[in-house]
Motif scaffolding. Structure first.
Motif, mmCIF file in Angstrom:
data_model
loop_
_atom_site.group_PDB
_atom_site.id
_atom_site.type_symbol
_atom_site.label_atom_id
_atom_site.label_comp_id
_atom_site.label_asym_id
_atom_site.label_seq_id
_atom_site.Cartn_x
_atom_site.Cartn_y
_atom_site.Cartn_z
ATOM 1 N N PRO A 141 5.609 12.825 -50.778
ATOM 2 C CA PRO A 141 6.295 12.880 -49.482
ATOM 3 C C PRO A 141 5.965 14.160 -48.711
ATOM 4 O O PRO A 141 6.862 14.915 -48.307
ATOM 5 N N PHE A 142 4.677 14.392 -48.510
ATOM 6 C CA PHE A 142 4.239 15.660 -47.924
ATOM 7 C C PHE A 142 4.663 15.818 -46.465
ATOM 8 O O PHE A 142 5.157 16.868 -46.067
ATOM 9 N N VAL A 143 4.469 14.774 -45.679
ATOM 10 C CA VAL A 143 4.752 14.875 -44.245
ATOM 11 C C VAL A 143 6.250 15.002 -43.974
ATOM 12 O O VAL A 143 6.672 15.772 -43.111
ATOM 13 N N ILE A 144 7.054 14.277 -44.717
ATOM 14 C CA ILE A 144 8.496 14.292 -44.446
ATOM 15 C C ILE A 144 9.215 15.436 -45.149
ATOM 16 O O ILE A 144 10.382 15.705 -44.859
ATOM 17 N N GLU A 145 8.530 16.116 -46.063
ATOM 18 C CA GLU A 145 9.187 17.167 -46.851
ATOM 19 C C GLU A 145 9.890 18.225 -45.998
ATOM 20 O O GLU A 145 11.048 18.583 -46.299
#
Length: 250
Positions: A141-145
């Motif tokens: 979940p890189f973008v939403i982290e």
């Protein structure tokens, strides 16, 4: 089967943005772009004082990224472009001068959790369990982290990411700060959203704008950060592990 859509309707100075996709409100690129454009449109419309973000259907708010589209990605550029859809949407929500209220009637998975976290105030039903399933798919979940960590804290973000196959209850999400309140029924949720949104719409719009700036202070670097994160996800979606895992869902 109903077709995907994104709509913007105005009622009592509140702009209700609703998205829908027949596959559990999954997010393909075109719906992400339309949702981004709807936020921009609401931002520019002087008749709108407050924005409400909601989805169609009953028990699923948003299932995150479209698996069909993920499976079809075959180069890093396309992969990055897909995840930029979520990055751009989160950034548009962050920069919108008007407060955005989230109305989460059901489960939120992956990018759906990110959308809820990117709202300024989020209300939900007891059915609105959350899950960050990305690690189990071979990505993360890189973008939403940044949005989830900002709202729930890095420790909780880590816990949910590592327990990638576990749904966490709406009660948990409220206790950890994602939801401001949780209701037993969709009807009660909608009534609470309507009352809050219309009350806020009667407040001084300049004060609301200044407060939104305060809420999101020190996040200007997200413009670059989320692009970097989209690139990481775009590369990982090409891995053999991820391709084989996603193909099981065909």
């Amino acid at each position: 089967m109903m077709q995907p859509y994104v709509t913007l309707n105005i009622e009592n100075q509140v702009g209700y943005i609703e998205f829908f996709h027949p596959e559990h409100n999954a997010m393909p690129s075109d719906n992400l772009k339309k949702l981004e454009q709807a936020i921009v449109e609401a931002e520019k419309n002087d008749a709108i004082k407050i924005v409400v973000l909601k989805s169609g259907g009953d028990r699923t708010f948003c299932a995150g990224a479209s698996f069909k589209e993920l499976i079809a990605i075959d180069d890093a550029k396309t992969g990055k472009q897909f995840f930029l859809g979520f990055a751009n949407l989160i950034n548009v929500m962050r920069k919108c001068s008007k407060l955005i209220i989230g109305r989460v009637q059901g489960k939120a998975v992956g990018g759906g959790v990110g959308l809820a976290a990117a709202t300024d105030y989020c209300l939900a039903t007891k059915y609105a369990a959350i899950k960050l399933s990305e690690l189990s798919l071979g990505i993360g979940p890189f973008v939403i982290e940044p949005a989830v960590s900002r709202k729930m804290g890095q420790t909780v973000m880590s816990q949910m990411t590592i327990n990638a196959e576990q749904f966490f209850t709406a009660k948990f999400a409220k206790e950890k700060g994602l939801y401001a309140d949780v209701f037993d029924t969709v009807e009660a949720l909608d009534e609470a959203v309507k009352i809050l949104a219309e009350k806020l719409a009667s407040y001084n719009p300049e004060a609301l704008k200044e407060m939104k700036d305060v809420f999101w202070k020190d996040t200007a670097y997200w413009d670059e950060l989320l692009i970097e994160r989209a690139e990481i996800s775009g590369n990982l979606v090409l891995s053999t592990f991820t391709k084989e895992t996603l193909n099981r869902f065909k």
